[in-house]
Each structure stands twice: as structure tokens, then as C-alpha cells.
Design a protein around this motif. Structure first.
Motif, PDB file in Angstrom:
ATOM      1  N   ALA A   1       0.737  -1.156   0.039  1.00 34.13           N
ATOM      2  CA  ALA A   1      -0.024   0.008   0.050  1.00 34.13           C
ATOM      3  C   ALA A   1       0.680   1.321   0.062  1.00 34.13           C
ATOM      4  O   ALA A   1       0.596   2.416  -0.534  1.00 34.13           O
ATOM      5  CB  ALA A   1      -1.080   0.202   1.153  1.00 34.13           C
ATOM      6  N   ASP A   2       1.914   1.266   0.732  1.00 33.11           N
ATOM      7  CA  ASP A   2       2.933   2.489   0.561  1.00 33.11           C
ATOM      8  C   ASP A   2       3.403   2.768  -0.552  1.00 33.11           C
ATOM      9  O   ASP A   2       4.368   3.712  -0.711  1.00 33.11           O
ATOM     10  CB  ASP A   2       4.020   2.270   1.651  1.00 33.11           C
ATOM     11  N   ALA A   3       3.290   1.669  -1.682  1.00 34.58           N
ATOM     12  CA  ALA A   3       3.826   2.110  -3.057  1.00 34.58           C
ATOM     13  C   ALA A   3       2.893   2.274  -4.044  1.00 34.58           C
ATOM     14  O   ALA A   3       3.140   2.364  -5.243  1.00 34.58           O
ATOM     15  CB  ALA A   3       4.798   0.735  -3.471  1.00 34.58           C
ATOM     16  N   TRP A   4       1.497   2.521  -3.546  1.00 35.54           N
ATOM     17  CA  TRP A   4       0.323   2.794  -4.374  1.00 35.54           C
ATOM     18  C   TRP A   4       0.430   4.198  -5.066  1.00 35.54           C
ATOM     19  O   TRP A   4      -0.154   4.448  -6.082  1.00 35.54           O
ATOM     20  CB  TRP A   4      -0.756   2.869  -3.567  1.00 35.54           C
ATOM     21  N   THR A   5       1.297   5.018  -4.757  1.00 34.08           N
ATOM     22  CA  THR A   5       1.406   6.266  -5.052  1.00 34.08           C
ATOM     23  C   THR A   5       2.833   6.802  -5.358  1.00 34.08           C
ATOM     24  O   THR A   5       3.808   6.552  -4.541  1.00 34.08           O
ATOM     25  CB  THR A   5       0.886   7.322  -4.002  1.00 34.08           C
TER      26      THR A   5
ATOM     27  N   LYS B   1      12.191   4.757  -4.776  1.00 32.28           N
ATOM     28  CA  LYS B   1      10.749   4.480  -5.484  1.00 32.28           C
ATOM     29  C   LYS B   1      10.682   4.515  -6.804  1.00 32.28           C
ATOM     30  O   LYS B   1      11.457   5.199  -7.493  1.00 32.28           O
ATOM     31  CB  LYS B   1       9.855   5.809  -5.011  1.00 32.28           C
TER      32      LYS B   1
ATOM     33  N   HIS C   1      -4.523   4.677  -5.463  1.00 33.45           N
ATOM     34  CA  HIS C   1      -5.936   5.245  -4.862  1.00 33.45           C
ATOM     35  C   HIS C   1      -6.870   5.829  -5.516  1.00 33.45           C
ATOM     36  O   HIS C   1      -8.166   5.680  -5.366  1.00 33.45           O
ATOM     37  CB  HIS C   1      -5.469   6.200  -3.511  1.00 33.45           C
TER      38      HIS C   1
END
Length: 611
Positions: free
Chosen positions: A444-448, A508, A554
Motif C-alpha cells: 500500500a505504501d507504493a500505491w502512489t 521509489k 488510490h
């Protein structure tokens, strides 16, 4: 039924009304006839019967008993299909036992993306689906069969067989799986060795040892890629016997399920008492059920292409919006690698497809009121697990209820406590086009991500830049000219360990491409199948190194943050001739016309349905 599911199903039905009606009318033209073989002339029959065993030939010549056409994807190089070597003889013997005959109608090609990864042959992979569909049609074109048994498992093979079988929608059809190999080296450990090798920290010998420990015997690969997603979708469409997908090739239950499939398909013929053609089984609700099963299990992104083509073969029109709206209301009920650490054997042990489908049906999240190959109970009849039991006549199959609770909540969960409230796939949209992302595989911390673009025209170019130390930064890899018109849309796993190792190093990273990554998509956020593709005038061809790219799972956003007028004024990169008509090796030259006329991924990347 959940209102969104009902709404999407109704929209698909309305959208498909005329096409579906024409398809069903074709099926009706073939109803009410005697055995298909009975329609053949004496010369036709003599040709078709010449090599048969004596007893079989007698029955074939009488042309009064059902005859099953076997379409097989057997070859002995690929582990998933090697077990099929013995299936035709077993099917023939079983058919005779139940008052019918069976013949191998034909074989279809079965290539493995695991063998062709990063190789020129991968550019034939997507198109092989349509070749398989055509080969299936050729096999059945003799019009000598009253039912079909399809033997195939892997990536393009099942969709191709299904498309071909749907062209003969009047024939009852059952798919017979062969099952997965036993668990070997875990997928997580294998991926770690791949990353170390990409970093130069593991030798080729160590890498080969790891790969061989993971892929070690007959059966399907054990991660939840396209092959095993195929099995989940077939279960959800009622085209398997219940719970048949993940029983091992060597299991006595596997053998018994094959016999049971033969017995069952005979009963579905017009000579039986429950005529059930595949064209009636695969309807709008069955297609929606397949999509829901894909979303609930975090399955392969390839099926956002393949099942559009499958649906079209049955006169049904679906698109990525349908996938996205369903994903918003379907909970994620399983974690199987690459969406977790478990493999499909652990998935099966925890309840597998049967548990997932039971949960979805009970929660009003799947259509139960459909026809299936199993019986009159609709899809509810597919919520029990097969088991081999002994009685005075020997072994027989009983379908048993599963425990109410999952036996391993790290792998399979109920609707009441899902891994995530929404499904495994998302639609992205923006000034770079429309794309799909396998959100369930991404932390989830890589969704953006918002980072500068690094543009590459090939997998090799990206790997070369990595080895030169040019990618130690936050960036979005924009890999273009990988769509179906450019080079056949190969899967782009050649550089997966590279991007994964960069993420492990703390950078990232994301991928944006008009190519494919499939069910093996890993932890890297990847916007896939971008349409329109760069080779067809898509905006990806105007992205330049350093452009800021925004990808947000998201919000479903995919944009290049360049002023609109400036971006529109740029001259696009031009596909080099070697990508289309200049490719003259590994058979790629034989697929020039497919590359020219293939439809966009959201229309199934099809060379068969181009209207």
C-alpha cells in the motif's frame, strides 16, 4: 445480489443484446439432430473411423452413440502439459465404459512464457492464443463430435481453447486440468535469488539451482500467475467439475476426476438427458462470475485482455470499466504469491477456489443462478470439495462440505474479514491513456508515486542502464513500443528483478508500459496494457526523460505532468522498422499481419474479432 454487480451485469447484457442473440441463434440451428457423426457420408465416416480400435469402430460406424472430441495441448517439454500424455487413452476407455466413444480431434500449440521470457519467441506469445483458438476450430471442424473435452492449463492455452470451443457453442464442453506440481523452493526465496543475481551477488549456477528447485516436476507452476488464474476462472464459470483445479497430477483423485468428467460430458450431449451446450453455460452472468473470481483472488492482469476476447466469442461485450466497478465492491479473499508468500498448494489446502466461491455466493457477490457442467444446482453445486472414498464397488468421488472457517487465514479468508475491502485490479486513467494495475501485489505504501520518467524502447535497454549504474534513484520506467501492434505485446519480466532490487534498496520505482506483466507481476507498481499504445499514436510515445509522471492507485490517476500544449506539440518517437515488418527470425515474420490488424488490449488484443 449486490446492486453494483447486478447493475454491471445488466449493462453488459444490454450492451451485448444483438450480438448475443445472434450467437444463441447459431446454437439453435444445431439442436434436435442425431449424433454428429450420423450426418457424415459413408466416405466421410470411413476416413474418420479408419484407425479406430475394433470395438470403437463398430460403434462409430453405427453412428448412434455420442462421440467425444478431445482437444489437447499436450507436449512433454512443459511441465503443466506433460501429464496429458496418458489422458486420451484413459478418456477413450472411460467413454466406452459409459456407452460412448472418444477420439483425439486435434492438438493445439502450447508455449510457455517462462521459457521465452526475455527472448524473441515471447513476441509470439499473445498471438498464440488466437492460433490456439483457430487450431481448436480446425480440430472440431470435422463435425464428427457430440461433445468436447479440452486438455489445457496455461496462460494463452485455456483462453484459446475456450474461444475455439465457443465457436462450436452447440457442443457440451468440459475442461480437464492436470493440477500443480508439488511445492518446491518458495517463490519468495526464488525471487530473492533472482534479485541477488541481478545485482551481481549470485552466480549463474546458484540462480539455476534455485530455479530448478522451484520448477522441479510435472504440473503447473505453483505461483498464482495466469495459468492458475485460468483454473480459478474456469471453476467460477462452471466449466470444471467442482474443485478439480489444484489436485496433483499423480493423485488417484486426479485420475478419478478425469473419469468423472468423461461420464459427465456424455450426459450433457443431446443423446443424454441434460443437453447443456457450452454456449448456454458461458453467458453474461458466467462472464461476470469469472471477473469476480479474478478480483477476489488477486489474479492475473492478462485476463483483463483474454476474458474480453473470450466474452466476445460468446457474443458478450465487456470492457475495463466493468472490471474496475466490480473491483470496487469485491473483497480480496486470498493471498497467493505474488500477492503473498503462499503457493497454490497452500491455497488449495486452505480451501482454495471452493471456499472463495462459497463465500462470494453466500454474500451475494456472485451469480449462483447459472448453468454449469456439474448439475442442476447452479454454481452452488461448485462449493464442495471432491474427495476419494471407498465403498464396496471401489473408490468413488464424493463432494464434501468445507469447514466454515478457513484453515489458514494467512492464505484464504472470509468475506467478513478480507485481506482488503476491494479487488485485486484497478483501472488507471489520465493523459497517458487507460491502463490496468495489479494492486493486490503492490504494498500500500507504493500505491502512489510521482517521479521523473526514464524512457526505454526495450527490456534490454533498461537492464543495460541498470548495469551501468544509471538507475539508482527514484524514477518511473516508461517502456514503450511493447504493445500488440508494435511487437506482439510480450510479457516484460526480463527486468522484474532489476526493478525489485531497486525497490529493496530504498528507491521509489514504478513501471508504465503498453506491454504486459501478467499474473507474476511483483511488488513494483505497474501500469500495464496502456491504450492507445505508443506504436498506434498513443501519448506514451511523447514522454521524454525527466518528465514528471504521476501514478496513483488510490485515485486511479495516470498522468505526465507536462503542460497540455507543450505535450501535444511534441513529435512522438517513431517505432523502428525492426519492430513491425523487419523482424525476420524466430517465426516473428509469420505474424506481420497479426501485428497490423490486432485490436487494442481493452478490446481483447484480438486478431479474430476486429469488427
Amino acid at each position: 445480489m449486490h446492486p453494483v454487480i447486478a447493475q454491471v451485469t445488466q449493462r453488459i447484457t444490454e450492451r451485448s443484446k444483438d450480438l448475443r442473440a445472434a450467437y444463441l441463434a447459431r446454437i439453435e440451428q444445431f439442436r434436435g439432430r442425431p449424433t454428429r457423426r450420423g450426418q457424415l457420408s459413408c466416405a466421410n465416416q470411413a476416413h474418420a473411423n479408419a484407425a479406430a480400435e475394433p470395438k470403437t469402430k463398430i460403434w462409430l460406424n453405427q453412428a448412434q452413440k455420442p462421440n467425444i472430441g478431445i482437444v489437447t495441448a499436450y507436449n512433454d517439454m512443459l511441465s503443466a502439459h506433460q501429464p496429458y500424455a496418458t489422458y486420451p487413452d484413459q478418456i477413450k476407455e472411460t467413454a466406452l465404459r459409459f456407452g460412448a466413444t472418444a477420439q483425439v480431434a486435434g492438438g493445439v500449440p502450447a508455449m510457455c512464457d517462462g521459457v521465452t521470457q526475455g527472448r524473441p519467441g515471447m513476441e509470439l506469445s499473445l498471438f498464440s492464443r488466437d492460433v490456439i483458438a483457430q487450431a481448436t476450430a480446425v480440430a472440431l471442424s470435422h463435425d464428427a463430435f457430440d461433445a468436447t473435452l479440452c486438455l489445457g492449463i496455461c496462460d494463452k492455452i485455456v483462453p484459446g481453447l475456450l474461444i475455439g470451443a465457443l465457436a462450436f457453442g452447440h457442443l457440451p464442453t468440459i475442461f480437464i486440468p492436470a493440477g500443480p506440481m508439488g511445492s518446491g523452493l518458495s517463490n519468495k526465496e526464488k525471487a530473492a535469488v533472482r534479485e541477488r543475481y541481478a545485482q551481481g551477488k549470485a552466480t549463474q549456477e546458484e540462480l539455476l539451482a534455485a530455479e530448478s528447485a522451484a520448477y522441479h516436476s510435472a504440473g503447473t507452476c505453483t505461483f498464482y500467475g495466469t495459468a492458475n488464474s485460468n483454473q480459478m476462472l474456469l471453476e467460477a464459470m462452471g466449466l470444471h467439475l467442482p474443485g478439480a483445479s489444484f489436485i496433483h497430477p499423480s493423485s488417484p483423485l486426479r485420475h478419478a476426476l478425469t473419469d468423472a468428467a468423461v461420464e459427465r460430458v456424455i450426459s450433457l450431449t443431446e443423446q443424454g438427458n441434460n443437453y447443456t451446450p457450452i454456449g448456454h453455460v458461458v453467458n453474461e452472468k458466467a462472464i461476470v462470475n469469472a471477473i469476480i473470481a479474478l478480483l477476489a483472488t488477486g489474479g492475473s492482469t492478462n485476463h483483463t485482455i483474454h476474458w474480453i476476447a473470450v466474452a466476445r466469442a460468446a457474443g458478450i461485450l465487456i470492457d475495463w470499466q466493468d472490471f474496475d466497478e466490480l473491483s470496487a465492491v469485491i473483497p480480496l479473499l486470498s493471498r497467493v504469491y505474488p500477492n503473498g508468500t503462499a503457493d497454490v498448494n497452500e491455497f488449495e489446502d486452505a480451501g482454495g477456489p471452493v471456499f472463495v466461491m462459497r463465500e462470494l455466493i453466500n454474500a451475494g457477490l456472485m451469480h449462483a443462478d447459472v448453468k454449469t457442467v456439474y448439475g442442476d444446482q447452479g454454481l452452488a453445486g461448485h462449493t464442495r470439495q471432491p474427495s476419494l472414498v471407498q465403498d464396496h464397488d471401489g473408490d468413488k468421488i464424493e463432494w464434501l462440505e468445507l469447514p466454515v472457517e478457513s484453515t489458514n487465514k494467512d492464505v484464504v479468508r472470509s468475506v467478513a474479514e478480507p485481506f482488503a475491502p476491494t479487488g485485486g485490479l484497478r483501472l488507471l486513467n489520465g493523459n497517458l491513456g487507460r491502463a490496468m494495475v495489479k494492486a493486490s501485489a503492490v504494498p500500500a505504501d507504493a500505491w502512489t508515486i510521482r517521479a521523473p520518467a526514464k524512457v526505454f524502447e526495450s527490456q534490454d535497454a533498461l537492464v543495460k542502464a541498470f548495469k551501468a549504474g544509471q538507475l539508482n534513484m527514484d524514477f518511473v520506467a516508461v517502456v514503450i513500443f511493447q504493445g500488440p501492434q508494435a511487437n506482439g505485446m510480450p510479457e516484460l519480466h526480463h527486468f522484474t528483478p532489476v526493478l525489485g532490487s531497486l525497490m529493496s534498496a530504498g528507491f521509489k520505482v514504478a513501471l508504465v508500459t503498453d506491454g504486459r506483466m501478467s499474473g507474476a507481476s511483483g511488488k513494483v507498481p505497474a501500469a500495464l496494457h496502456i491504450s492507445p499504445e505508443a506504436a498506434n499514436g498513443g501519448p506514451l510515445a511523447r514522454v521524454q526523460d525527466g518528465d514528471l509522471v504521476e501514478l496513483d492507485v488510490h485515485t486511479g490517476v495516470l498522468n505526465v505532468l507536462v503542460p497540455e500544449a507543450e505535450f501535444a506539440a511534441r513529435a512522438p518517437r517513431v517505432l523502428r522498422p525492426s519492430g513491425v515488418d523487419g523482424t525476420v527470425d524466430f517465426g516473428r515474420e509469420l505474424f506481420i499481419n497479426q501485428r497490423r490488424f490486432v485490436t487494442a488490449p481493452e478490446r481483447g488484443a484480438s486478431t479474430l474479432f476486429i469488427d
